[in-house]
Write a protein that holds these residues in place. Structure first.
Motif, PDB file in Angstrom:
ATOM      1  N   THR A  18      49.735  -4.458  38.010  1.00 10.50           N
ATOM      2  CA  THR A  18      51.155  -4.022  38.001  1.00 10.50           C
ATOM      3  C   THR A  18      51.956  -3.733  39.220  1.00 10.50           C
ATOM      4  O   THR A  18      52.918  -3.691  39.454  1.00 10.50           O
ATOM      5  N   GLY A  19      51.021  -4.168  40.279  1.00  9.82           N
ATOM      6  CA  GLY A  19      51.425  -3.968  41.637  1.00  9.82           C
ATOM      7  C   GLY A  19      51.218  -2.561  42.400  1.00  9.82           C
ATOM      8  O   GLY A  19      51.907  -2.231  43.366  1.00  9.82           O
ATOM      9  N   LEU A  61      37.536  -8.103  28.203  1.00 10.31           N
ATOM     10  CA  LEU A  61      38.421  -6.822  27.941  1.00 10.31           C
ATOM     11  C   LEU A  61      39.931  -7.044  27.873  1.00 10.31           C
ATOM     12  O   LEU A  61      40.545  -6.056  27.594  1.00 10.31           O
ATOM     13  N   GLY A  62      40.320  -8.135  28.119  1.00  8.13           N
ATOM     14  CA  GLY A  62      41.560  -8.504  27.952  1.00  8.13           C
ATOM     15  C   GLY A  62      42.535  -7.844  29.081  1.00  8.13           C
ATOM     16  O   GLY A  62      43.771  -7.924  28.933  1.00  8.13           O
ATOM     17  N   ARG A  63      42.055  -7.744  30.417  1.00  4.42           N
ATOM     18  CA  ARG A  63      42.973  -7.036  31.389  1.00  4.42           C
ATOM     19  C   ARG A  63      43.753  -8.327  31.836  1.00  4.42           C
ATOM     20  O   ARG A  63      43.339  -9.496  31.958  1.00  4.42           O
ATOM     21  N   HIS A  68      48.881  -9.693  42.342  1.00  2.00           N
ATOM     22  CA  HIS A  68      49.000  -8.784  43.490  1.00  2.00           C
ATOM     23  C   HIS A  68      47.520  -9.204  44.298  1.00  2.00           C
ATOM     24  O   HIS A  68      47.807  -9.210  45.652  1.00  2.00           O
ATOM     25  N   ALA A  69      46.625  -8.910  43.860  1.00  3.38           N
ATOM     26  CA  ALA A  69      45.144  -9.125  44.641  1.00  3.38           C
ATOM     27  C   ALA A  69      45.038 -10.659  45.107  1.00  3.38           C
ATOM     28  O   ALA A  69      44.718 -10.858  46.390  1.00  3.38           O
ATOM     29  N   ASP A  86      41.956  -4.506  37.571  1.00  2.40           N
ATOM     30  CA  ASP A  86      42.072  -3.731  38.806  1.00  2.40           C
ATOM     31  C   ASP A  86      41.029  -4.356  39.828  1.00  2.40           C
ATOM     32  O   ASP A  86      39.826  -4.639  39.538  1.00  2.40           O
ATOM     33  N   VAL A  87      41.184  -4.221  41.057  1.00  3.35           N
ATOM     34  CA  VAL A  87      40.356  -4.471  42.286  1.00  3.35           C
ATOM     35  C   VAL A  87      40.590  -3.398  43.355  1.00  3.35           C
ATOM     36  O   VAL A  87      41.663  -2.702  43.445  1.00  3.35           O
TER      37      VAL A  87
END
Length: 129
Positions: A18-19, A61-63, A68-69, A86-87
């Motif tokens: 989401t940033g 898991l469909g993330r 942004h990364a 997420d990273v």
């Protein structure tokens, strides 16, 4: 808190799809697995002092895609690829002990600066009357 008490703090930079960017106190998290809440994390070495960690289960898991990364990675790789979920950015891993080092506050803030430069962000300033 006195400055000497915080001098030993190290950080990780967590980036969501989401940033949202968040500085994590690496001294309390200590592993990429805990930071990403995943048992399967993939290290992506960017420099001798910087590693990005991605969740290997993010796609199954469909993330969502983490653009942004990828935008931040353009500072280190000409074709960074697509990353999902997420990273977390940390320092290097000590090959003798497998200890993942955190980033200094300056290193983490430099990553934020690089991101803002990559996306040509407009940082809000003082309002004029």
């Amino acid at each position: 808190m006195p400055a000497t008490a915080t001098a030993a703090w190290t950080f990780a930079l967590w980036v969501s799809p989401t940033g949202t960017f968040r500085l994590l106190h690496w001294n309390t998290i200590t592993t990429p697995q805990r930071a990403l809440c995943s048992d399967a994390v993939l290290p992506i070495s960017l420099t001798g002092e910087l590693t990005m960690w991605a969740d290997e289960y993010a796609i199954p898991l469909g993330r969502p895609r983490n653009a942004h990364a990828s935008a931040l990675l353009l500072a280190y790789q000409p074709h960074p690829g697509v990353h999902f979920g997420d990273v977390v950015f940390t320092g290097a891993t000590d090959p003798r002990t497998d200890t993942v080092h955190g980033l200094t506050e300056d290193q983490a803030l430099t990553l934020l600066d690089l991101y803002l430069l990559r996306i040509n962000a407009r940082v809000p300033g003082a309002r004029r009357r």
